[in-house]
Structures are given as structure tokens and as C-alpha cells.
Design an enzyme around this catalytic site. Structure first.
Site, mmCIF file in Angstrom:
data_model
loop_
_atom_site.group_PDB
_atom_site.id
_atom_site.type_symbol
_atom_site.label_atom_id
_atom_site.label_comp_id
_atom_site.label_asym_id
_atom_site.label_seq_id
_atom_site.Cartn_x
_atom_site.Cartn_y
_atom_site.Cartn_z
ATOM 1 C CG HIS A 155 21.544 181.960 24.005
ATOM 2 N ND1 HIS A 155 22.691 181.669 24.702
ATOM 3 C CD2 HIS A 155 21.042 180.776 23.587
ATOM 4 C CE1 HIS A 155 22.879 180.368 24.727
ATOM 5 N NE2 HIS A 155 21.896 179.790 24.041
ATOM 6 C CD GLU B 272 19.090 174.703 23.664
ATOM 7 O OE1 GLU B 272 18.732 174.245 22.549
ATOM 8 O OE2 GLU B 272 20.147 175.324 23.859
#
Length: 223
Positions: A16, A100
Site C-alpha cells: 500500500h 497487516e
């Protein structure tokens, strides 16, 4: 061998773009990790990744797996626009297994700083954060996720549109997740994983089947 030949020859991994958490750790005190948006710079990084995607795949089709975190979702959206993908050329699937690493109670910034230092000393893969995950835990869920990737890869060309075979696989996720995907595909040992650091925000890694190893039915190479 027939199944192997049906599989896409390219897996594209993207971290990202820069998020608020990348530039200000104190933001974790008031905003959940999953809700951190991209910064202006992060949007630009995602757009650059989209341009790279366009250069890589041209008019080919792509199946996109993406982490449900806001920063990953925004990255994929910006990539799709920058790459100029037509709606019929791609499909998106959100997968929580790409999230994550769970670092536990991120609100306690000073405590997290101590824990990060401890992890560095004892080994980044096996250290488990209190109320969170270790790298080994992420490895387990990435291994489960890859079974879904192989199911998509093994679709045949004659299948209905919603079960079609795609020319490329795109995975938009997070730094450790990307490294562990490479660990699984490239058969890294733990020591090799710990020698590799996270990609930069918006960085693109490409796993591509080399023509010689493809004929032999062997694995992918990073390029």
C-alpha cells in the site's frame, strides 16, 4: 503439467501507499490501524504503481486480491484508475487474511517502541506481540490464503465468466505479508526472510515464471 500450464505466469505484489501511520505513530492513539488512510504522497505512490501495472500487463486480464484495510483498498482503487483497467478486464476479492500483522495494543506508543526494539533483538519472525501476532502467525494465514490463489489460478479458459481464467494475479497488501508470500513461493528459510526488509510504500514486486523452469514445472522467480 496441464494444470501448471493453465496458471498465470505472473504474480504482482504491491505494498500500500504511504499512510498516516507511516509518518506519525501517534495517530494510532486515536485511529484504528485498519482505518488509516493514504496521505497525499501515498495516493501518488499508488498511481505510480498503477502505471507500472499497465506497463506489465497491457491488455491482459487480472484477478486482484486486496487487504480489507483502508490504505490497501485506496491503493488498489488508485491503481485501477491509473492503469486504465476496463471493468471486464479485472475482478477484485477482499481477503482478511492479507491484513497487516496484528501488533496488539497500538494505542500505547511508548510500549510499542520498546516491543519493536525487543523484536529486533530476539528475531522478527517468531516474536509475538502481546495480544497480537508473530511473523509465524502471519505465515500460517498467508499459507491458507495461497490455497485460494491456486484455486483461482487453476480455472480453465472454458469456464463461465465468473470462473474465468485470468492472465495475472495482483495482490495488494502490507510489507510483511508481501515478504511471506515470497517466502512461500521462493522457499526462503526464516533466516532469509529476516535478511529481507519490507518494500517501500507503493513498491511493486513481480514473481514471474521463467520460460525454462515453466517447461520443467518448477517455481517462480522474482524479477
Amino acid at each position: 503439467m496441464h494444470t501448471r500450464r493453465q496458471r498465470p505466469s505472473r504474480i504482482i505484489l504491491v505494498r500500500h501507499g504511504e499512510s498516516l501511520g507511516n509518518i506519525d505513530k501517534s495517530v494510532y492513539e486515536t485511529l484504528a490501524d485498519s482505518r488509516l488512510p493514504l496521505t497525499e504522497r501515498g495516493v501518488a505512490q499508488a498511481q505510480a504503481a498503477g502505471e507500472r501495472l499497465r506497463d506489465l500487463i497491457g491488455n491482459e486480464t487480472v484477478f486482484c486480491f486486496v487487504s480489507p484495510y483502508v490504505r490497501a483498498q485506496q491503493t488498489l482503487n488508485e491503481m485501477v484508475k491509473a492503469a486504465g483497467l476496463s471493468p471486464s478486464s479485472y475482478r477484485v476479492r477482499n481477503d482478511p487474511r492479507l491484513r497487516e500483522q496484528d501488533f496488539g495494543n497500538l494505542q500505547q506508543v511508548d510500549t510499542m517502541r520498546v516491543l519493536m526494539a525487543t523484536r529486533k533483538e530476539v528475531g522478527r519472525f517468531f516474536f509475538r506481540f502481546p495480544n497480537g501476532e508473530s511473523g509465524a502467525d502471519v505465515y500460517d494465514r498467508v499459507t491458507s490464503f495461497l490455497s485460494s490463489v491456486f484455486r483461482v489460478m487453476d480455472k480453465v479458459r472454458s469456464a463461465p465468466p465468473h470462473h474465468r481464467r485470468y492472465d495475472n494475479i495482483l495482490i495488494v497488501s502490507h510489507g510483511l505479508t508481501m515478504r511471506i508470500i515470497c517466502m512461500r513461493f521462493l522457499h526462503w528459510e526464516v533466516e532469509q526472510l529476516e535478511d529481507v526488509w519490507n518494500p517501500d510504500n507503493g513498491e511493486v514486486w513481480v514473481l514471474e515464471r521463467h520460460p525454462d523452469t515453466a517447461r520443467a514445472g518448477k517455481g517462480l522467480v522474482m524479477c
